[in-house]
Design an enzyme around this catalytic site. Structure first.
Site, PDB file in Angstrom:
ATOM      1  N   ARG A 128       0.815  -1.217   0.000  1.00  6.87           N
ATOM      2  CA  ARG A 128       0.000   0.000   0.000  1.00  6.87           C
ATOM      3  C   ARG A 128       0.851   1.270   0.000  1.00  6.87           C
ATOM      4  O   ARG A 128       0.570   2.212   0.738  1.00  6.87           O
ATOM      5  CB  ARG A 128      -0.950   0.032   1.198  1.00  6.87           C
ATOM      6  CG  ARG A 128      -1.777  -1.211   1.429  1.00  6.87           C
ATOM      7  CD  ARG A 128      -2.597  -1.027   2.699  1.00  6.87           C
ATOM      8  NE  ARG A 128      -2.912  -2.269   3.353  1.00  6.87           N
ATOM      9  CZ  ARG A 128      -4.116  -2.836   3.317  1.00  6.87           C
ATOM     10  NH1 ARG A 128      -5.074  -2.278   2.640  1.00  6.87           N
ATOM     11  NH2 ARG A 128      -4.337  -3.957   3.964  1.00  6.87           N
ATOM     12  N   LYS A 152     -14.242  -3.257   3.926  1.00  9.82           N
ATOM     13  CA  LYS A 152     -13.070  -3.161   3.054  1.00  9.82           C
ATOM     14  C   LYS A 152     -12.017  -2.271   3.699  1.00  9.82           C
ATOM     15  O   LYS A 152     -12.303  -1.440   4.546  1.00  9.82           O
ATOM     16  CB  LYS A 152     -13.468  -2.599   1.685  1.00  9.82           C
ATOM     17  CG  LYS A 152     -14.500  -3.450   0.940  1.00  9.82           C
ATOM     18  CD  LYS A 152     -13.926  -4.800   0.534  1.00  9.82           C
ATOM     19  CE  LYS A 152     -14.950  -5.653  -0.196  1.00  9.82           C
ATOM     20  NZ  LYS A 152     -15.898  -6.323   0.690  1.00  9.82           N
ATOM     21  N   ASP A 153     -10.768  -2.463   3.250  1.00  6.22           N
ATOM     22  CA  ASP A 153      -9.632  -1.738   3.815  1.00  6.22           C
ATOM     23  C   ASP A 153      -9.712  -0.242   3.519  1.00  6.22           C
ATOM     24  O   ASP A 153     -10.313   0.186   2.536  1.00  6.22           O
ATOM     25  CB  ASP A 153      -8.331  -2.292   3.246  1.00  6.22           C
ATOM     26  CG  ASP A 153      -8.120  -3.743   3.607  1.00  6.22           C
ATOM     27  OD1 ASP A 153      -8.652  -4.612   2.903  1.00  6.22           O
ATOM     28  OD2 ASP A 153      -7.442  -4.006   4.611  1.00  6.22           O
ATOM     29  N   LYS A 154      -9.047   0.537   4.369  1.00 11.20           N
ATOM     30  CA  LYS A 154      -8.988   1.986   4.166  1.00 11.20           C
ATOM     31  C   LYS A 154      -7.991   2.358   3.080  1.00 11.20           C
ATOM     32  O   LYS A 154      -8.339   2.973   2.076  1.00 11.20           O
ATOM     33  CB  LYS A 154      -8.625   2.700   5.474  1.00 11.20           C
ATOM     34  CG  LYS A 154      -8.464   4.219   5.314  1.00 11.20           C
ATOM     35  CD  LYS A 154      -8.048   4.874   6.626  1.00 11.20           C
ATOM     36  CE  LYS A 154      -8.004   6.396   6.484  1.00 11.20           C
ATOM     37  NZ  LYS A 154      -6.967   6.872   5.564  1.00 11.20           N
ATOM     38  N   GLN A 204      -5.989  -5.934  10.346  1.00 12.30           N
ATOM     39  CA  GLN A 204      -7.147  -5.049  10.222  1.00 12.30           C
ATOM     40  C   GLN A 204      -8.273  -5.454  11.168  1.00 12.30           C
ATOM     41  O   GLN A 204      -9.072  -4.617  11.597  1.00 12.30           O
ATOM     42  CB  GLN A 204      -7.707  -5.052   8.799  1.00 12.30           C
ATOM     43  CG  GLN A 204      -6.681  -4.858   7.720  1.00 12.30           C
ATOM     44  CD  GLN A 204      -6.213  -6.179   7.156  1.00 12.30           C
ATOM     45  OE1 GLN A 204      -5.599  -6.976   7.856  1.00 12.30           O
ATOM     46  NE2 GLN A 204      -6.484  -6.425   5.895  1.00 12.30           N
TER      47      GLN A 204
END
Length: 423
Positions: free
Chosen positions: A29, A87-89, A171
Site C-alpha cells: 500500500r 473493506k480496507d482503508k 485489520q
C-alpha cells in the site's frame, strides 16, 4: 515453518509462517492503488423492494467513516446502510451496499471526494455480513529488498496452492490501534468501564503524538468534556463515547451503546478472532502442518458437513484433504458452548478459562450488542491460486479469496515484513 520475529503479530496470536523462504520485504500500500479489491456478490438484486442496492467505489476511506459520510449526505441515519463485507482503508475498493428507503435520484446526485455510489437494483432484504461470494485482489508490493525476490515469489506462489495459515489479519484488530479484541474481552467479562477506557484512553505507539497525549490525559483526569474538545474531529467514535460520559460519568454501558451497532458487535467478534489465531499458532508451534490430520481435529466439508478425525479414519481424511474435499478447522466458541474433541478444543477452553469467560458471557454480550455469537468452524488454511510477477523491485499478486479471509495473511508469507509495512 518459522516463527514471527514481530511482537505485534505475536500479541495478536499471529505466530508463524508456513514457508521458510526469506521474505521479499518491501512495502504494501505505498499508494491506495497498490491494493485493489473487488467484491464478488452472492446474487444480483431481485429488482423490487425498499432496499436500494448500490455499487460503492472508494479510495482511501475508512469503512465506517465512509458509511456515515454517505448517510449524512443523504440526510438519513447511518443505520439504514448495510453491507456484505468491510473493506480496507488504504486501498481502492469496490463493493455493494444496501440503503433503506431512498430513491435512485438522491444517490445519483451524491458528490463525495473519492467515493462513487451507483444504484444497481432493489431488493426485499438488506445485505448482511458474509453474504458475498468472495473478493478479487490485485496487489503490488513495492521496494522489495530480497537478494532473490523471484525465487521467493515462486516458492510462496506454489505454497499458496497448498495453504497458508488462515489468520485473522491486523485489520481485524485495528490497524493503528490494535485494541478491538481487548475491548471485546472486557465486554464479555462485563467490565464496561474497562472496555470504554481501553477504546478511548489506551495510547498506542503508532498514533499521532498529540492524540496519545490526549488519551493519556483523559485516563488521568477522566474529564470527558476536555477530551471531547481536544480530540480531532476524525476520532468521532471516541467523541461519541465521551459525549455520553460527559452527561453521565458512570454510564459506561450507555457510552458503548452510542457506537454504531455493527462497530460495537465487532469488538466481541475480534476477541473470537484472537482466540482462533492463538489456537492456530499453538498447533503450528507443535510442528503440525495445516493438512496433517490429528485425532480429534474437526473437519469442515465443502457442503457444510462436519466430522472428526479419528485414528481409524486418518488415512481416508488425508486423501480427502489432498483432493480439496474438506479442511481441518478450529471451532471458535460462542454462546452455545463447545464440545471438547481434540487438542485445539482443549487449548481454546484453557484460554477462555484464563480470561474467565463462559458461554453465558457470550449470551449476555449478544444481548448487549444485539448480535448472536453462536460459534463457528473456521478452516485453518487459506488456499488460493495466485498469479504473480516480479518487475525489478516490485511484486504483483492477483488472487481471489472467500469471504472472511485476509489478503494481508497471504501477503505476509511473501513479505515476512514488519506488519506496519502492510497497513
Amino acid at each position: 515453518m518459522i516463527p514471527t520475529p514481530y511482537p505485534l503479530e505475536e500479541a495478536l496470536g499471529i505466530g508463524w509462517y508456513i514457508t521458510d523462504t526469506p521474505g521479499t520485504g518491501g512495502v504494501l500500500r505505498k499508494s491506495p492503488e497498490d491494493f485493489a479489491v473487488e467484491e464478488i456478490p452472492l446474487q444480483e438484486p431481485s429488482g423490487s423492494g425498499p432496499y436500494l442496492i448500490c455499487r460503492l467505489q472508494k479510495r482511501n476511506w475508512e469503512h465506517q467513516h465512509a458509511m456515515k459520510t454517505i448517510a449524512s449526505a443523504l440526510g438519513i441515519s447511518h443505520r439504514r446502510i448495510a453491507w456484505a463485507g468491510t473493506k480496507d482503508k488504504n486501498a481502492v475498493t469496490s463493493q455493494y451496499i444496501s440503503i433503506y428507503g431512498v430513491e435512485e435520484a438522491a444517490v445519483e446526485e451524491l458528490r463525495i471526494k473519492d467515493i462513487v455510489v451507483r444504484p444497481v437494483g432493489r431488493n426485499q432484504h438488506p445485505l448482511s455480513l458474509g453474504l458475498l461470494e468472495g473478493n478479487r485482489f490485485a496487489i503490488t508490493i513495492r521496494d522489495c529488498t530480497a537478494a532473490d525476490t523471484a525465487a521467493t515469489v515462486a516458492a510462496c506462489t506454489a505454497a499458496a496452492a497448498v495453504g497458508f495459515p488462515n489468520y485473522f489479519g491486523l485489520q481485524r484488530f485495528g490497524v493503528v490501534r490494535p485494541v478491538t479484541h481487548l475491548v471485546g474481552r472486557h465486554i464479555l467479562q462485563g467490565d464496561y468501564e474497562a472496555a470504554v477506557m481501553t477504546y478511548v484512553a489506551l495510547a498506542c505507539p503508532d498514533e499521532d503524538e498529540e492524540v496519545r497525549r490526549i488519551r493519556t490525559e483523559y485516563r488521568e483526569t477522566l474529564d470527558a468534556k476536555a477530551a471531547i474538545a481536544a480530540l480531532p474531529r476524525h476520532l468521532g467514535f471516541e467523541r461519541s463515547l465521551l459525549s455520553r460520559l460527559a452527561e453521565a460519568p458512570e454510564d459506561h454501558a450507555g457510552a458503548l451503546k452510542n457506537l454504531p451497532p455493527k462497530l460495537l458487535s465487532m469488538f466481541v467478534s475480534a476477541y473470537q478472532s484472537w482466540l482462533f489465531n492463538r489456537v492456530l499458532s499453538m498447533r503450528l508451534a507443535d510442528g503440525v502442518g495445516l493438512d496433517d490430520p490429528v485425532s480429534g481435529d474437526r473437519l469442515l466439508f465443502e457442503n457444510g458437513r462436519e466430522d472428526l478425525v479419528t485414528e481409524t479414519n486418518r488415512r481416508l481424511v488425508s486423501v480427502h484433504l489432498s483432493r480439496g474435499r474438506c479442511a481441518i478447522a478450529v471451532f471458535i466458541p460462542g454462546s452455545e458452548g463447545a464440545r471438547i474433541e481434540g487438542k485445539s478444543d482443549e487449548r481454546m477452553a484453557m484460554i477462555l478459562e484464563e480470561d474467565g469467560i463462559t458461554a453465558e458471557d457470550f449470551k449476555r454480550a449478544a444481548d448487549f450488542v444485539g448480535l448472536r455469537y453462536n460459534g463457528a468452524l473456521r478452516p485453518i488454511a487459506v488456499k488460493s491460486e495466485i498469479q504473480s510477477g516480479v518487475l525489478e523491485t516490485d511484486v504483483s499478486l492477483a488472487f481471489t479469496l472467500p469471504p472472511g479471509h485476509y489478503a494481508t495473511t497471504v501477503c505476509r508469507e511473501f513479505m515476512k515484513a514488519d506488519p506496519r509495512a502492510m497497513i
